[in-house]
Design an enzyme around this catalytic site. Structure first.
Site, mmCIF file in Angstrom:
data_model
loop_
_atom_site.group_PDB
_atom_site.id
_atom_site.type_symbol
_atom_site.label_atom_id
_atom_site.label_comp_id
_atom_site.label_asym_id
_atom_site.label_seq_id
_atom_site.Cartn_x
_atom_site.Cartn_y
_atom_site.Cartn_z
ATOM 1 N N ARG A 97 -47.002 6.091 36.109
ATOM 2 C CA ARG A 97 -48.171 6.640 36.789
ATOM 3 C C ARG A 97 -49.402 5.777 36.545
ATOM 4 N NH1 ARG A 97 -49.835 12.818 35.772
ATOM 5 N NH2 ARG A 97 -49.714 12.101 33.629
ATOM 6 N N ASP A 157 -50.649 22.925 47.264
ATOM 7 C CA ASP A 157 -49.906 23.714 46.287
ATOM 8 C C ASP A 157 -50.162 25.208 46.496
ATOM 9 O OD1 ASP A 157 -49.274 21.224 44.492
ATOM 10 O OD2 ASP A 157 -51.439 21.231 44.788
ATOM 11 N N ARG A 160 -48.284 26.409 49.554
ATOM 12 C CA ARG A 160 -46.861 26.578 49.239
ATOM 13 C C ARG A 160 -46.629 27.862 48.442
ATOM 14 N NH1 ARG A 160 -46.193 20.250 47.391
ATOM 15 N NH2 ARG A 160 -45.507 19.425 49.415
#
Length: 326
Positions: A97, A157, A160
């Site tokens: 990352r 998010d 969802r």
């Protein structure tokens, strides 16, 4: 760097930077919803961008709106109300990352410098991952007030999560009011304690569900885990996620351009909220024509508070490793 005024550029012209899957899904949502009169698209692949522009323009006659879509240049930023940055690179196999952050920070620095050098005085909306870190970077690179730099944060998010809760309780997701906050990533968390379903507090809804289904608590854990990990499965199936975030970006855009004063879960700068400062992270915030009007600090229970602090610590470490903070 351009000198900014107290008020952002008026109008509803939008410059989209990055015509990948996310950018094009957002552009299609803009055209269908008629959120702007002029959409200018900038991407390094000029031929493909021209193709997207032509294709989008051919959808306009049946959209019920009169959006003009053009191949853009950075000069378009001068009178743009909104610049939406979907540019960047994806994570390579075996890449950490930190490696991804370093590469995207370099790209963002060049993009933001170009935008500001061409007199941009509007609102930045950032969608590229890691979105919380890159929103902070955009704020620092641009010199704009933090209120005028908005990250997409946990808007996807949250969508969802509400969708899954709606299916579980057998009702529309629009009747579900619960947020996912924190990093847009593995350390995000659902705020169950302040959520509600059809006006009933979510904890009470779960207590009643448990009376008939002893697995209700386990079901909620599964629902959140599926929310958190949804992107991995979608990417495996079709290569990317695009429609969900495209719709979320369009929702933020409408909130800004229509001066809605609506609360949406975005990545915003914290200035003492949740006991944190100098960090962009997913949280509900009031959005209007000037950008982020206020950050909404939710009342978290002890577990949620610890999870949120952990999420912030993870983001802070990535920012430190990327050289954004000391």
């Amino acid at each position: 760097m351009a000198t900014t005024t107290d008020k952002p550029t008026p109008g509803n012209k939008i410059v989209l930077i990055g015509a990948g899957d996310v950018g094009v899904a957002y552009a299609y949502a803009l055209v269908n919803q008629g959120l702007c009169d002029h959409l200018a698209i900038i991407d390094i692949n000029e031929e493909k961008t021209w193709g997207h522009v032509e294709d989008l323009n051919h959808s306009v006659p049946w959209s019920g709106h009169n959006t003009r879509v053009t191949v853009g240049t950075y000069e378009d930023c001068r009178d743009a109300a909104l610049v939406v940055n979907c540019a960047g690179v994806a994570q390579r196999p075996g890449e950490t990352r930190l490696d991804l952050v370093a590469r995207n920070l370099k790209i963002f620095k060049s993009i933001v410098d170009e935008v500001m050098a061409h007199g941009f005085n509007g609102i930045f909306l950032v969608a590229t991952n890691p979105v919380d870190v890159l929103s902070y970077a955009t704020w620092k690179f641009s010199g704009l007030p933090s209120s005028r730099v908005i990250g997409s944060g946990t808007i996807l998010d949250t969508a969802r999560y509400r969708h899954s809760l709606g299916e579980y309780f057998g009702m529309s997701s629009t009747s579900v009011h619960a947020y996912v906050i924190g990093e847009h990533g593995d350390t995000e968390l659902p705020v169950v304690s302040t959520g509600s379903v059809s006006g009933v507090p979510l904890p009470e809804k779960l207590r009643k569900a448990a009376e008939h289904n002893p697995e209700a608590s386990s079901d909620m854990t599964t629902i959140f885990e599926e929310t958190r990990d949804a992107a991995y499965k979608i990417i495996q199936a079709k290569g990317s996620t695009s429609y969900g975030i495209g719709g979320g970006l369009a929702r933020i855009t409408r909130a800004v351009l229509s001066n809605e004063d609506v609360v949406l879960p975005v990545s915003a700068l914290l200035e003492g909220q949740y006991g944190l400062e100098d960090i962009y992270i997913g949280t509900p915030a009031v959005i209007n024509r000037n950008g982020i009007r206020d950050v909404v600090e939710l009342t978290l229970d002890e577990t949620e508070s610890k999870q949120f602090q952990h999420s912030a610590e993870v983001l802070r470490q990535v920012m430190m490793d990327g050289g954004l903070v000391g």
